[in-house]
Design a protein around this motif. Structure first.
Motif, PDB file in Angstrom:
ATOM      1  N   SER A 128       0.774   3.934   3.038  1.00  0.00           N
ATOM      2  CA  SER A 128       0.983   3.303   4.422  1.00  0.00           C
ATOM      3  C   SER A 128       1.426   4.248   5.423  1.00  0.00           C
ATOM      4  CB  SER A 128       1.531   1.804   4.611  1.00  0.00           C
ATOM      5  OG  SER A 128       2.920   1.930   3.991  1.00  0.00           O
ATOM      6  N   LYS A 129       2.427   4.926   4.999  1.00  0.00           N
ATOM      7  CA  LYS A 129       3.228   5.810   6.134  1.00  0.00           C
ATOM      8  C   LYS A 129       2.344   7.067   6.389  1.00  0.00           C
ATOM      9  CE  LYS A 129       7.609   4.609   5.209  1.00  0.00           C
ATOM     10  NZ  LYS A 129       9.084   4.875   4.585  1.00  0.00           N
ATOM     11  N   LYS A 140      -7.054   2.328   0.982  1.00  0.00           N
ATOM     12  CA  LYS A 140      -6.270   1.009   1.228  1.00  0.00           C
ATOM     13  C   LYS A 140      -7.157  -0.216   0.704  1.00  0.00           C
ATOM     14  CE  LYS A 140      -3.684  -1.183   4.932  1.00  0.00           C
ATOM     15  NZ  LYS A 140      -3.466  -1.256   6.145  1.00  0.00           N
ATOM     16  N   GLU A 164      -3.281   8.799  11.216  1.00  0.00           N
ATOM     17  CA  GLU A 164      -4.103   7.958  12.297  1.00  0.00           C
ATOM     18  C   GLU A 164      -3.286   8.894  13.695  1.00  0.00           C
ATOM     19  OE1 GLU A 164      -3.507   3.902  11.601  1.00  0.00           O
ATOM     20  OE2 GLU A 164      -5.305   3.765  10.603  1.00  0.00           O
ATOM     21  N   TYR A 184      -8.205   7.534   3.499  1.00  0.00           N
ATOM     22  CA  TYR A 184      -6.914   6.765   3.424  1.00  0.00           C
ATOM     23  C   TYR A 184      -7.340   5.147   3.546  1.00  0.00           C
ATOM     24  CZ  TYR A 184      -3.941  10.485   2.550  1.00  0.00           C
ATOM     25  OH  TYR A 184      -3.234  11.736   1.723  1.00  0.00           O
ATOM     26  N   GLU A 185      -8.229   4.885   4.521  1.00  0.00           N
ATOM     27  CA  GLU A 185      -8.596   3.557   4.653  1.00  0.00           C
ATOM     28  C   GLU A 185      -9.258   3.086   3.483  1.00  0.00           C
ATOM     29  OE1 GLU A 185     -10.576   3.809   8.499  1.00  0.00           O
ATOM     30  OE2 GLU A 185      -8.846   3.440   9.536  1.00  0.00           O
ATOM     31  N   LEU A 220      -0.954   6.913   5.962  1.00  0.00           N
ATOM     32  CA  LEU A 220      -2.151   6.436   6.558  1.00  0.00           C
ATOM     33  C   LEU A 220      -1.952   6.647   8.220  1.00  0.00           C
ATOM     34  CD1 LEU A 220      -4.862   5.322   7.043  1.00  0.00           C
ATOM     35  CD2 LEU A 220      -4.171   3.105   6.756  1.00  0.00           C
ATOM     36  N   ALA A 221      -0.518   6.132   8.574  1.00  0.00           N
ATOM     37  CA  ALA A 221       0.022   5.762   9.840  1.00  0.00           C
ATOM     38  C   ALA A 221       0.065   7.385  10.334  1.00  0.00           C
ATOM     39  CB  ALA A 221       1.400   5.297   9.902  1.00  0.00           C
ATOM     40  N   PHE A 242       0.924  -1.173  -0.048  1.00  0.00           N
ATOM     41  CA  PHE A 242      -0.040  -0.094   0.000  1.00  0.00           C
ATOM     42  C   PHE A 242       0.829   1.358   0.180  1.00  0.00           C
ATOM     43  CE2 PHE A 242      -2.609   3.095   2.445  1.00  0.00           C
ATOM     44  CZ  PHE A 242      -3.587   3.447   1.391  1.00  0.00           C
ATOM     45  N   LYS A 243       0.930   1.862  -1.206  1.00  0.00           N
ATOM     46  CA  LYS A 243       1.800   3.076  -1.244  1.00  0.00           C
ATOM     47  C   LYS A 243       1.649   4.257  -0.321  1.00  0.00           C
ATOM     48  CE  LYS A 243      -0.914   4.705  -5.092  1.00  0.00           C
ATOM     49  NZ  LYS A 243      -0.862   4.789  -6.665  1.00  0.00           N
ATOM     50  N   TRP A 273      -6.519  -3.023  -1.872  1.00  0.00           N
ATOM     51  CA  TRP A 273      -6.547  -4.464  -1.562  1.00  0.00           C
ATOM     52  C   TRP A 273      -7.349  -5.304  -2.265  1.00  0.00           C
ATOM     53  CZ3 TRP A 273      -4.160  -8.123   0.901  1.00  0.00           C
ATOM     54  CH2 TRP A 273      -4.776  -9.360   1.063  1.00  0.00           C
TER      55      TRP A 273
END
Length: 149
Positions: A8-9, A115, A15, A111-112, A11-12, A5-6, A119
């Motif tokens: 992911s950072k 993702k 969050e 972003y979820e 998204l983190a 998932f490009k 997926w």
């Protein structure tokens, strides 16, 4: 194969921002509740004091006691006015932080959703590759059986 998932950072990070906003909102709620409680206590105290003062006036009380009561009541009014301002200020702060939290929640949801879509694409790709491999294996087995006969 690992799911790449490009974002992911990102998204983190979003969050973490949401968690910080939630923490700020909870703190603002606590401050609002404290100020509102203080205001409530003062208003209740004023109400009880006025009732008590009126009962004393009915019974007959010296002027000096009435003057003391009025000074106390004036002081109480000043405190009530102060805490009404605090309640309004903390309410505004709480509402601002609530709006910020809502915005951060929306960003995280975006972003979820990305993702989730990534997926789905990844799993469809994986399934397609597995089907192709199974087809190739089936063809090779069929060819091997045909050569043996």
């Amino acid at each position: 194969m690992v799911f790449p998932f490009k974002f992911s950072k990102v998204l983190a990070l979003k969050e973490k921002e949401k968690d910080a906003a939630k923490s700020g909102y909870n703190e603002a709620v606590q401050k609002f509740e404290n100020a509102a409680t203080e205001l409530y206590v003062l208003l209740k105290q004023k109400e009880e004091f006025i009732e008590k003062k009126e009962q004393q006036i009915q019974k007959g009380v010296p002027i000096s006691k009435i003057q003391d009561a009025e000074r106390f009541l004036f002081s109480l009014e000043k405190s009530i006015n102060f805490w009404q301002g605090q309640v309004a200020k903390t309410r505004r702060s709480m509402e601002i932080k609530q709006q910020l939290l809502l915005e951060k929640n929306i960003e995280v949801k975006k972003y979820e959703k990305l993702k989730e879509k990534a997926w789905d694409s990844f799993s469809q790709f994986e399934k397609k590759e597995q089907n192709q491999m199974m087809d190739e294996i089936s063809i090779q087995q069929y060819m091997n059986r045909g050569n043996q006969v």
